[in-house]
Scaffold this motif. Sequence first.
Motif, PDB file in Angstrom:
ATOM      1  N   PRO A 136       3.397   7.337   0.889  1.00 44.17           N
ATOM      2  CA  PRO A 136       4.398   6.309   1.173  1.00 44.17           C
ATOM      3  C   PRO A 136       3.784   4.982   1.608  1.00 44.17           C
ATOM      4  O   PRO A 136       2.679   4.939   2.150  1.00 44.17           O
ATOM      5  CB  PRO A 136       5.205   6.934   2.320  1.00 44.17           C
ATOM      6  N   ARG A 137       4.510   3.917   1.364  1.00 45.38           N
ATOM      7  CA  ARG A 137       4.174   2.603   1.913  1.00 45.38           C
ATOM      8  C   ARG A 137       5.455   1.783   1.969  1.00 45.38           C
ATOM      9  O   ARG A 137       6.401   2.043   1.211  1.00 45.38           O
ATOM     10  CB  ARG A 137       3.105   1.901   1.076  1.00 45.38           C
ATOM     11  N   ASN A 138       5.476   0.788   2.859  1.00 46.18           N
ATOM     12  CA  ASN A 138       6.673  -0.030   3.015  1.00 46.18           C
ATOM     13  C   ASN A 138       6.464  -1.461   2.532  1.00 46.18           C
ATOM     14  O   ASN A 138       7.081  -2.400   3.025  1.00 46.18           O
ATOM     15  CB  ASN A 138       7.154  -0.024   4.472  1.00 46.18           C
ATOM     16  N   PHE A 139       5.576  -1.640   1.549  1.00 48.50           N
ATOM     17  CA  PHE A 139       5.335  -2.954   0.954  1.00 48.50           C
ATOM     18  C   PHE A 139       4.946  -2.737  -0.508  1.00 48.50           C
ATOM     19  O   PHE A 139       4.724  -1.605  -0.942  1.00 48.50           O
ATOM     20  CB  PHE A 139       4.232  -3.707   1.706  1.00 48.50           C
ATOM     21  N   ALA A 140       4.871  -3.816  -1.287  1.00 49.22           N
ATOM     22  CA  ALA A 140       4.499  -3.755  -2.708  1.00 49.22           C
ATOM     23  C   ALA A 140       5.369  -2.763  -3.469  1.00 49.22           C
ATOM     24  O   ALA A 140       4.875  -1.977  -4.273  1.00 49.22           O
ATOM     25  CB  ALA A 140       3.011  -3.421  -2.862  1.00 49.22           C
ATOM     26  N   GLN A 141       6.672  -2.847  -3.226  1.00 44.78           N
ATOM     27  CA  GLN A 141       7.598  -1.926  -3.884  1.00 44.78           C
ATOM     28  C   GLN A 141       7.621  -2.126  -5.405  1.00 44.78           C
ATOM     29  O   GLN A 141       7.745  -1.164  -6.157  1.00 44.78           O
ATOM     30  CB  GLN A 141       9.010  -2.088  -3.307  1.00 44.78           C
ATOM     31  N   ALA A 142       7.493  -3.384  -5.856  1.00 42.21           N
ATOM     32  CA  ALA A 142       7.530  -3.664  -7.299  1.00 42.21           C
ATOM     33  C   ALA A 142       6.349  -3.020  -8.015  1.00 42.21           C
ATOM     34  O   ALA A 142       6.492  -2.452  -9.107  1.00 42.21           O
ATOM     35  CB  ALA A 142       7.540  -5.170  -7.541  1.00 42.21           C
ATOM     36  N   LEU A 143       5.171  -3.097  -7.391  1.00 34.68           N
ATOM     37  CA  LEU A 143       3.985  -2.476  -7.983  1.00 34.68           C
ATOM     38  C   LEU A 143       4.182  -0.977  -8.134  1.00 34.68           C
ATOM     39  O   LEU A 143       3.766  -0.381  -9.138  1.00 34.68           O
ATOM     40  CB  LEU A 143       2.765  -2.766  -7.106  1.00 34.68           C
ATOM     41  N   HIS A 144       4.827  -0.365  -7.154  1.00 38.68           N
ATOM     42  CA  HIS A 144       5.102   1.071  -7.226  1.00 38.68           C
ATOM     43  C   HIS A 144       5.951   1.402  -8.452  1.00 38.68           C
ATOM     44  O   HIS A 144       5.689   2.382  -9.153  1.00 38.68           O
ATOM     45  CB  HIS A 144       5.825   1.523  -5.957  1.00 38.68           C
ATOM     46  N   ARG A 145       6.947   0.577  -8.730  1.00 37.02           N
ATOM     47  CA  ARG A 145       7.851   0.855  -9.858  1.00 37.02           C
ATOM     48  C   ARG A 145       7.153   0.717 -11.203  1.00 37.02           C
ATOM     49  O   ARG A 145       7.518   1.386 -12.166  1.00 37.02           O
ATOM     50  CB  ARG A 145       9.063  -0.083  -9.794  1.00 37.02           C
TER      51      ARG A 145
END
Length: 441
Positions: A258-267
């Motif tokens: 998990p992480r709470n930043f760079a959500q777009a990169l995750h997608r």
Amino acid sequence: MKPQFNFFQHWYPLTPIEDLEINQPTAVTVLGLRLVIWKPKSAETFQVFLDQCPHRLAPLSEGRIDEKTGNLMCSYHGWQFDSQGVCTQIPQADNPELVSKNQDNLCAIAFPVQQQQELLWVWLDPASPEQAAQTPLPLSPQIDASKGFVWSSFVRDLEYDWQTLVENVTDPSHVPFAHHGVQGDRNKAAPMPIKIVQSTPERIEATASGRFPATITFEPPCRLEYAIQFGDSGKQVGLVTYCIPVSPGKSRIVAQFPRNFAQALHRFTPRWWEHIQTRNQVLDGDMILLQQQEYFLHQKTRTESWKTAYKLPTSADRLVIEFRNWFDQYCQGHLPWSEVGLEEQPCWNDHREQVLDRYQQHTQHCSSCRKALLTIDRLQIALLIYFALTVAIVALLPDALRLKLGLPGIAIAVLGLGIYGGLKFWLRPKFYFVDYIHAQK
């Protein structure tokens, strides 16, 4: 003396839900128990049974989901079981009442299950469903989309024991060396003091100082989690691992990142790409080291304690020591293999292709990697067909058109052949076996 810790009366995650087949049973082993995972057509959740038909102990994982009833059918004699394990059909029964009158004696053994945080969980003691219902799952507070977290998942079978896996994950100081160039840099290694904050039979918590402070939590028998802070920005990255005992000398890691930043990169990062480029490499970096370490430790502890076999002079080893002390105090230093008819038989496998076999340990169980591998294989075939057809068509073209149309066509075909070579000799092997030689890193 009986150990105080009961490994069977706990929740274990088996696999991410997305990796399960809904149309056929799946076999899995936990703590020496061979289980079968399957999904009844009438149920919203997967079910877990002991992988033995009560008739003559044939593996139910070799069975099928019956199209008409939606029940699990044993492929040996056709006995069927519903979502609770109740036998609903015996084709060989002369008397139709045989099934209804003997249901209690003819049941498959069903285990309590839950689906939470995108994982399938099983309680390994089928005789205590009430206790299972009252025992909370060892869930991670970081797997929470409402707090802005995104995460991915990963599972791999490992060629070393559960206690070796837990010991390794509790030791962050090995990362710059064992994972140099992947997740660490040996040239930037520094002291990493660890402080024990809490230690009870149910929980060990520690803090690690350094560039990125971390809180490390071990909730026996399986949840081992890191919460890593990036300064005062509020950014946080986690490592949530579930360390699963499989059999003597074998374990499984179920991990979430998990992480709470760079959500777009995750997608936009394919799950399979993350697996072959990072997750498998990290475990490859440990595998040879840990399998041999485990073998040597077992040899030494025949005549001495781990306390003298290991040399642990720095505070970086503080959590390893705390785990080993916990294991000695509450488990007598052993997993309950004897309760499932198994014996500890440490071995040293010198065949690197087997020890680092990504396909058997991960790819075949991962839906994302299986689909990616199938696509790569199909693309290779398409590129070969395109090359052959292009060469044949250009050869048949009139001389006047061969230069004008044929030359660009051949150029594209050769480019396709280069792509084929990259797929076959660079990308495809990453799903099967990549040797990890530390001296060359």
